[in-house]
Design an enzyme around this catalytic site. Structure first.
Site, PDB file in Angstrom:
ATOM      1  N   ARG A 108       0.854  -1.191   0.000  1.00  0.00           N
ATOM      2  CA  ARG A 108       0.000   0.000   0.000  1.00  0.00           C
ATOM      3  C   ARG A 108       0.895   1.247   0.000  1.00  0.00           C
ATOM      4  NH1 ARG A 108      -5.154   1.735  -1.022  1.00  0.00           N
ATOM      5  NH2 ARG A 108      -6.134   2.825   0.710  1.00  0.00           N
ATOM      6  N   THR A 384      -9.689   0.351  -9.261  1.00  0.00           N
ATOM      7  CA  THR A 384      -8.759  -0.617  -8.752  1.00  0.00           C
ATOM      8  C   THR A 384      -8.813  -1.795  -9.688  1.00  0.00           C
ATOM      9  OG1 THR A 384      -9.289   0.210  -6.627  1.00  0.00           O
ATOM     10  CG2 THR A 384      -8.453  -2.046  -6.697  1.00  0.00           C
ATOM     11  N   ASN A 404      -6.332   4.266  -6.920  1.00  0.00           N
ATOM     12  CA  ASN A 404      -7.541   4.786  -6.292  1.00  0.00           C
ATOM     13  C   ASN A 404      -8.577   5.075  -7.377  1.00  0.00           C
ATOM     14  OD1 ASN A 404      -9.299   5.324  -4.244  1.00  0.00           O
ATOM     15  ND2 ASN A 404      -8.711   7.460  -4.039  1.00  0.00           N
ATOM     16  N   ASP A 426      -7.927   8.279   0.499  1.00  0.00           N
ATOM     17  CA  ASP A 426      -8.463   7.197   1.339  1.00  0.00           C
ATOM     18  C   ASP A 426      -8.252   7.464   2.827  1.00  0.00           C
ATOM     19  OD1 ASP A 426      -9.607   5.672  -0.628  1.00  0.00           O
ATOM     20  OD2 ASP A 426      -8.009   4.189  -0.742  1.00  0.00           O
ATOM     21  N   SER A 456     -10.109  -0.802   1.272  1.00  0.00           N
ATOM     22  CA  SER A 456     -11.140  -1.850   1.261  1.00  0.00           C
ATOM     23  C   SER A 456     -10.719  -3.018   0.388  1.00  0.00           C
ATOM     24  CB  SER A 456     -12.457  -1.282   0.726  1.00  0.00           C
ATOM     25  OG  SER A 456     -12.903  -0.226   1.539  1.00  0.00           O
ATOM     26  N   GLY A 477     -13.857   0.331  -4.511  1.00  0.00           N
ATOM     27  CA  GLY A 477     -13.843   1.092  -3.258  1.00  0.00           C
ATOM     28  C   GLY A 477     -14.640   0.361  -2.202  1.00  0.00           C
TER      29      GLY A 477
HETATM   30  O1  DON Z   1      -8.014   1.064  -1.323  1.00  0.00           O
HETATM   31  C1  DON Z   1      -9.199   1.319  -1.507  1.00  0.00           C
HETATM   32  O2  DON Z   1     -10.103   0.862  -0.823  1.00  0.00           O
HETATM   33  C2  DON Z   1      -9.563   2.238  -2.646  1.00  0.00           C
HETATM   34  N1  DON Z   1      -8.458   3.092  -2.965  1.00  0.00           N
HETATM   35  C3  DON Z   1      -9.981   1.400  -3.806  1.00  0.00           C
HETATM   36  C4  DON Z   1     -10.456   2.231  -4.947  1.00  0.00           C
HETATM   37  C5  DON Z   1     -11.245   1.471  -5.907  1.00  0.00           C
HETATM   38  O3  DON Z   1     -11.494   0.305  -5.769  1.00  0.00           O
HETATM   39  C6  DON Z   1     -11.785   2.218  -7.054  1.00  0.00           C
HETATM   40  N2  DON Z   1     -12.343   1.306  -7.984  1.00  0.00           N
HETATM   41  N3  DON Z   1     -13.349   1.288  -8.523  1.00  0.00           N
END
Ligand code: DON
Length: 574
Positions: A108, A384, A404, A426, A456, A477
């Protein structure tokens, strides 16, 4: 039994392999309208065809699942720029067959050293969303290159050169622009065009390159060549790091050469739970995903879900009541465990699930305001993408990584082709203020130098009789947690094959906002019954999540790329 095997398909297409595998030929149960694709010698399932094929070629050359995953991860940075990345971060969950254990690699992004708690507040004390989402200040220190190379070095068998070469070739020789890439770039042309380097990298005269034209990325290719030659230090030191730090300094960003040099990958113990006879292995903090997937499954395990019927109003009601509690707990407790105590053990305990069940009313939806997050005395110290890989040696990789948003901050570091993430969004930037996914979070997730923002992302493995049975994960997300939970529940509780489990309509509720989202495919009668129970139904819901999954049964690899988005690809052969 799930589709353990797809006999009819083999009878039609391959008498030879059926004869060879007579003992293990699986049977189609013909109960589901969706069938997975079948492979015999390993499989790669991801969001884009060329990158899945790159991974599968590595498997065919004798590489293991980690080699293939790393090659796929670098290839996606070239072929799937909306989420594949060098400038982002993620999580990789690996099952190592020989040692019969799982490792979780946390790569991360980290907040730069000069980050401060209130750095995204304007003079009036409001969140400055433009700075948070679309500026050089949006980026955390990227972890993807470090994470993928760490996985390769520790658990792969091939050289950096071998796994990087396909990505280098795709960047420098180019590849034809697909429908999916063309539509992604068309949709984002205006925002990408606002940054000169992003415009130069991805657009032709301000528009998406033509369908079928050859798309070449010389700057990104040069960065990949440098990583191919120098490994980790090719990105975190040397000209690439200097160029990133210089662009930061010139554009109001704060990532320095020292931040890049200090980036660390962390191996963590995955979070574990059980659902009936299955074991769940998933993402621990700084992801909230695995913890809440297990928490929801624990709650739901206490009900006779089969008698309720899949996606009946009674079923959806209980799933949603469990979901609301999990997301309320996410809001209250979750953050980077290196900075703040996170009560994972309590959240995934069967006793807490029992307590939550006692408060669920089968006849009435509780409003968000009625739902209390748990209180625990002792605490232990928009894109993502996910891909899943399994090899012929029994190793499995479940990997989710991200910038993100789609295309992150839409900013490319000049001269590098590297899209920067906007993962700082985030963090909880102001108490009580929802983030881009509508999630409310606590002080446990406030900004601090060196900290990892709460995620997430939930790369997940399900074990059956102690062996890997299902690998999956999703973007989306806040939707990731509920999408992955329902996909694995469909497979475990309702015996759906992995394609059917992924395709079944999903529902989502994240406590706040107090809205129930239901995908198309759930009947109007069911929705009416849910309304009668008091659920506030959201109108015009888009699809929820996009899983990339592999199920392994009797030596067969059964793959399913989610049909909710274009371009996903299962690479594997019988
Ligand atoms: O780490 C996370 O939870 C978010 N940055 C994920 C973002 C995400 O999944 C966007 N996709 N549609």
């Amino acid at each position: 039994m799930v589709v353990s095997s797809l006999l009819a398909i083999f009878l039609c297409f391959s008498m030879h392999s059926v004869a060879q595998d007579e003992q293990q030929v699986p049977i189609i149960d013909y109960q589901h309208r969706f069938l997975p694709q079948v492979g015999r010698n390993g499989m790669v399932v991801g969001p884009e065809r060329l990158a899945s094929e790159v991974g599968y070629q590595i498997l065919q050359q004798g590489g293991n699942a980690v080699d293939a995953a790393v090659a796929t991860g670098f290839a996606l940075a070239v072929t799937y720029p909306r989420a594949g990345n060098l400038g982002g971060g993620g999580f990789m969950l690996v099952h190592l067959a020989q040692q019969n254990r799982q490792v979780f690699i946390d790569y991360r992004e980290m907040a730069p050293g000069a980050s401060t708690r209130d750095m995204y507040l304007d003079p009036e004390g409001n969140v400055d969303r433009k700075t948070l989402y679309f500026s050089y200040l949006s980026a955390g220190v990227p972890g993807s290159v470090a994470g993928l190379l760490h996985a390769l070095e520790q658990y792969g068998t091939m050289t950096v050169r071998q796994v990087l070469q396909p990505a280098v070739d795709l960047a420098l020789k180019g590849f034809p622009v697909s429908f999916a890439l063309h539509s992604d770039l068309t949709e984002r042309a205006e925002r990408l065009g606002a940054d000169p380097a992003a415009g130069a990298s991805y657009l032709v005269n301000g528009a998406a390159p033509a369908l079928g034209s050859v798309f070449i990325q010389p700057d990104l290719g040069r960065v990949l060549q440098t990583i191919r030659g120098y490994g980790h230090s090719g990105f975190y030191e040397g000209w690439v790091a200097k160029t990133i730090a210089q662009a930061m300094a010139e554009n109001g960003g704060i990532i320095t050469e020292a931040d890049l040099k200090n980036y660390v990958v962390v191996e963590r113990e995955p979070v574990r739970g059980t659902f009936r006879e299955y074991e769940i292995v998933s993402a621990p903090p700084p992801s909230s995903g695995g913890t809440h997937i297990i928490q929801m499954l624990n709650i739901l395990e206490g009900y006779d879900l089969k008698s309720m019927g899949h996606n009946s109003a009674a079923y959806i009601h209980h799933v949603i009541e469990a979901m609301k509690v999990a997301y309320a707990d996410r809001a209250a407790h979750m953050g980077d465990p290196d900075f703040t105590p996170v009560p994972v053990a309590q959240l995934v305990s069967k006793a807490y699930a029992q307590q939550v069940r006692e408060a669920i009313d089968p006849t009435r939806a509780r409003s968000a305001a009625e739902i209390q997050s748990g209180t625990f005395e002792d605490t232990e110290s928009l894109d993502t993408t996910h891909f899943s890989v399994a090899d012929q040696y029994g190793n499995v990789v479940s990997n989710t990584y991200t910038l993100n948003f789609s295309f992150g901050s839409h900013i490319v570091v000049p001269g590098t082709g590297i899209l920067l993430n906007n993962e700082m969004a985030d963090f909880m930037t102001k108490p009580g203020t929802p983030n881009a996914f509508g999630l409310i979070e606590s002080q446990a997730n406030e900004v601090a130098a060196g900290k990892r923002p709460l995620s997430s992302m939930s790369p997940t493995l399900i074990l059956k009789e102690g062996q890997p049975w299902l690998a999956t994960g999703s973007p989306g997300g806040s939707l990731i947690i509920s999408s992955v939970m329902q996909t694995v529940l469909n497979a475990m509780e309702f015996d759906m094959n992995i394609a059917a489990a992924a395709a079944a309509p999903r529902v989502h509720h994240q406590w706040m906002p107090d809205k129930l989202r239901i995908e198309s495919g759930v009947s109007a009668d069911t929705i009416r019954l849910l309304t009668v129970l008091g659920h506030p139904i959201e109108e015009n819901v888009r699809t929820l999540g996009r899983t990339q999954s592999i199920m392994i049964e009797d030596g067969w690899f059964l793959g399913a790329t989610d049909t909710r988005r274009p371009s996903g690809w299962v690479a594997g052969a019988q």
